[in-house]
Design an enzyme around this catalytic site. Sequence first.
Site, PDB file in Angstrom:
ATOM      1  N   HIS A 209       0.869  -1.189   0.000  1.00  0.00           N
ATOM      2  CA  HIS A 209       0.000   0.000   0.000  1.00  0.00           C
ATOM      3  C   HIS A 209       0.900   1.232   0.000  1.00  0.00           C
ATOM      4  O   HIS A 209       2.087   1.157   0.368  1.00  0.00           O
ATOM      5  CB  HIS A 209      -0.947  -0.060   1.209  1.00  0.00           C
ATOM      6  CG  HIS A 209      -2.050  -1.069   1.008  1.00  0.00           C
ATOM      7  ND1 HIS A 209      -3.313  -0.724   0.595  1.00  0.00           N
ATOM      8  CD2 HIS A 209      -2.051  -2.418   1.121  1.00  0.00           C
ATOM      9  CE1 HIS A 209      -4.046  -1.819   0.477  1.00  0.00           C
ATOM     10  NE2 HIS A 209      -3.302  -2.872   0.794  1.00  0.00           N
ATOM     11  N   CYS A 240      -7.916  -1.333   3.521  1.00  0.00           N
ATOM     12  CA  CYS A 240      -8.643  -2.332   4.293  1.00  0.00           C
ATOM     13  C   CYS A 240      -9.510  -1.602   5.304  1.00  0.00           C
ATOM     14  O   CYS A 240      -9.024  -0.727   6.015  1.00  0.00           O
ATOM     15  CB  CYS A 240      -7.637  -3.252   4.988  1.00  0.00           C
ATOM     16  SG  CYS A 240      -8.445  -4.410   6.094  1.00  0.00           S
TER      17      CYS A 240
HETATM   18  P1  HMG Z   1     -17.052 -13.900  12.959  1.00  0.00           P
HETATM   19  O1  HMG Z   1     -18.145 -12.949  13.335  1.00  0.00           O
HETATM   20  O2  HMG Z   1     -16.017 -14.254  13.993  1.00  0.00           O
HETATM   21  O3  HMG Z   1     -17.631 -15.243  12.296  1.00  0.00           O
HETATM   22  O4  HMG Z   1     -16.302 -13.265  11.685  1.00  0.00           O
HETATM   23  P2  HMG Z   1     -18.564 -16.387  12.866  1.00  0.00           P
HETATM   24  O5  HMG Z   1     -18.034 -17.658  12.285  1.00  0.00           O
HETATM   25  O6  HMG Z   1     -18.729 -16.244  14.346  1.00  0.00           O
HETATM   26  O7  HMG Z   1     -19.974 -16.078  12.150  1.00  0.00           O
HETATM   27  C1  HMG Z   1     -20.720 -14.933  12.464  1.00  0.00           C
HETATM   28  C2  HMG Z   1     -21.694 -14.627  11.341  1.00  0.00           C
HETATM   29  O8  HMG Z   1     -20.969 -14.369  10.120  1.00  0.00           O
HETATM   30  C3  HMG Z   1     -22.648 -15.763  11.005  1.00  0.00           C
HETATM   31  O9  HMG Z   1     -23.840 -15.155  10.521  1.00  0.00           O
HETATM   32  C4  HMG Z   1     -21.993 -16.461   9.849  1.00  0.00           C
HETATM   33  O10 HMG Z   1     -22.906 -17.126   9.030  1.00  0.00           O
HETATM   34  C5  HMG Z   1     -21.373 -15.294   9.107  1.00  0.00           C
HETATM   35  P3  HMG Z   1     -25.102 -14.902  11.494  1.00  0.00           P
HETATM   36  O11 HMG Z   1     -25.408 -16.265  12.060  1.00  0.00           O
HETATM   37  O12 HMG Z   1     -24.639 -13.927  12.546  1.00  0.00           O
HETATM   38  O13 HMG Z   1     -26.131 -14.351  10.560  1.00  0.00           O
HETATM   39  N1  HMG Z   1     -20.169 -15.679   8.336  1.00  0.00           N
HETATM   40  C6  HMG Z   1     -20.051 -15.543   7.016  1.00  0.00           C
HETATM   41  N2  HMG Z   1     -20.877 -15.052   6.073  1.00  0.00           N
HETATM   42  C7  HMG Z   1     -20.422 -15.065   4.791  1.00  0.00           C
HETATM   43  N3  HMG Z   1     -19.197 -15.520   4.423  1.00  0.00           N
HETATM   44  C8  HMG Z   1     -18.347 -16.019   5.328  1.00  0.00           C
HETATM   45  C9  HMG Z   1     -18.784 -16.038   6.700  1.00  0.00           C
HETATM   46  N4  HMG Z   1     -18.179 -16.452   7.831  1.00  0.00           N
HETATM   47  C10 HMG Z   1     -19.042 -16.232   8.825  1.00  0.00           C
HETATM   48  N5  HMG Z   1     -17.149 -16.440   4.956  1.00  0.00           N
HETATM   49  C11 HMG Z   1     -15.055 -13.461   9.672  1.00  0.00           C
HETATM   50  C12 HMG Z   1     -15.203 -13.917  11.113  1.00  0.00           C
HETATM   51  C13 HMG Z   1     -13.706 -13.932   9.169  1.00  0.00           C
HETATM   52  C14 HMG Z   1     -16.164 -14.056   8.835  1.00  0.00           C
HETATM   53  C15 HMG Z   1     -15.161 -11.913   9.647  1.00  0.00           C
HETATM   54  O14 HMG Z   1     -14.253 -11.371  10.569  1.00  0.00           O
HETATM   55  C16 HMG Z   1     -14.872 -11.336   8.287  1.00  0.00           C
HETATM   56  O15 HMG Z   1     -15.647 -11.509   7.363  1.00  0.00           O
HETATM   57  N6  HMG Z   1     -13.733 -10.619   8.112  1.00  0.00           N
HETATM   58  C17 HMG Z   1     -13.323 -10.154   6.825  1.00  0.00           C
HETATM   59  C18 HMG Z   1     -12.564  -8.890   6.926  1.00  0.00           C
HETATM   60  C19 HMG Z   1     -12.089  -8.483   5.549  1.00  0.00           C
HETATM   61  O16 HMG Z   1     -12.646  -8.863   4.543  1.00  0.00           O
HETATM   62  N7  HMG Z   1     -11.028  -7.646   5.513  1.00  0.00           N
HETATM   63  C20 HMG Z   1     -10.489  -7.177   4.273  1.00  0.00           C
HETATM   64  C21 HMG Z   1      -9.750  -8.202   3.510  1.00  0.00           C
HETATM   65  S1  HMG Z   1      -8.097  -8.489   4.125  1.00  0.00           S
HETATM   66  C22 HMG Z   1      -7.154  -7.225   3.423  1.00  0.00           C
HETATM   67  O17 HMG Z   1      -7.669  -6.323   2.825  1.00  0.00           O
HETATM   68  C23 HMG Z   1      -5.656  -7.312   3.549  1.00  0.00           C
HETATM   69  C24 HMG Z   1      -4.954  -7.728   2.243  1.00  0.00           C
HETATM   70  O18 HMG Z   1      -5.250  -6.824   1.196  1.00  0.00           O
HETATM   71  C25 HMG Z   1      -3.443  -7.769   2.465  1.00  0.00           C
HETATM   72  C26 HMG Z   1      -2.946  -6.480   3.117  1.00  0.00           C
HETATM   73  O19 HMG Z   1      -3.007  -5.407   2.495  1.00  0.00           O
HETATM   74  O20 HMG Z   1      -2.565  -6.593   4.281  1.00  0.00           O
HETATM   75  C27 HMG Z   1      -5.400  -9.139   1.809  1.00  0.00           C
HETATM   76 MG    MG Z   2      -4.279  -4.947   0.856  1.00  0.00          MG
END
Ligand code: HMG
Ligand code: MG
Length: 302
Positions: A209, A240
């Site tokens: 970034h 992010c």
């Molecule tokens: P959580 O709340 O701990 O998950 O989130 P959970 O397993 O306890 O589930 C809670 C709820 O989420 C449930 O729904 C699940 O069904 C749902 P509810 O019963 O409450 O209605 N759920 C999902 N729904 C859709 N798809 C899924 C999923 N998993 C659970 N896969 C979780 C844990 C990982 C899901 C959450 O923290 C999350 O989605 N985080 C994503 C954050 C993100 O996307 N960040 C940006 C990307 S990373 C980035 O940009 C960095 C990168 O570019 C490299 C860099 O620059 O460093 C890659």
């Molecule tokens: Mg990134």
Amino acid sequence: MSLPSKVQLIDVGPRDGLQNEKQPVPVAVKIELVHRLQAAGLKEIEVTSFVSPKWVPQMADNAEVMAGIQRQADVRYSVLTPNVQGFEAALQTRPDEIVVFGAASEAFSRKNINCSIAESIERFAPVVQAARAAGIAVRGAMSCTVGCPYEGEIAPERVAYLAGLMKGIGVQRVDVADTIGVGTPLKVQRAIEATLQHYGIDQISGHFHDTYGQALSNTYAALQMGVRNFQSSVAGLGGCPYAKGATGNVATEDVVYLLQGLGIDTGIDLDKLVDAGAFISDHLSRKSNSRVATAILNKRTA
Ligand code: HMG
Ligand code: MG
């Protein structure tokens, strides 16, 4: 000093870029962006992520976007999958590669994916296993390899630790990410060096970034070490939602210009790439973050 003769760029704009947009971006625009990137010669595109829509609503249309893309056989389409639930949804959309994403910083791991580093590896392990059994390639993103918005500077040993964990569960290649764009060349080289304890140079990509304007210098520093895979974002989109204050990825246009100037082959048509960047910037009613694209567009209209 010998630089690689060929470099492969992964454009992460449709995912890293658009995950961070405040305004909703229509599915058709996302699909058109992917089409324009592949027409410009990108051979790897990170399309979307299968994360919780409550956490990142901008990616809730993941399946529709994947279904709408007219694929080219020679392009690799990747998607982010943080857990089995995300992987199972992603599998239906036939990605070529899935990306599990962890962090070298405990605090960032908790903020971004709601679990510790150790727990994240436990969650990734069955995802990696299932993906490889299905013949899908697996990449691991390693966030905060030089600095963390919550913990400050990150020691290279922590990067080596995470890379070792990724290797241990069967992740095939990894991204050394400077999530908040605070890195400078020596620090980035140390993070890459730490990763080299577990992965070969061809299995490492740079993901920088550009918050402090160092991403091109960091790219050059990685090239000097022999890195030939980089992630970048058309028009310098990106960020992010869980790394406040961090700006976009280094712009793909800027990296292509740098590489062309060094005589390094990317297979990318810079003019078409500039058009792709102009398309998404116009849609977002914003100026491109790419200095190269801005200069080329100014020259065209002069
Ligand atoms: P959580 O709340 O701990 O998950 O989130 P959970 O397993 O306890 O589930 C809670 C709820 O989420 C449930 O729904 C699940 O069904 C749902 P509810 O019963 O409450 O209605 N759920 C999902 N729904 C859709 N798809 C899924 C999923 N998993 C659970 N896969 C979780 C844990 C990982 C899901 C959450 O923290 C999350 O989605 N985080 C994503 C954050 C993100 O996307 N960040 C940006 C990307 S990373 C980035 O940009 C960095 C990168 O570019 C490299 C860099 O620059 O460093 C890659
Ligand atoms: Mg990134």
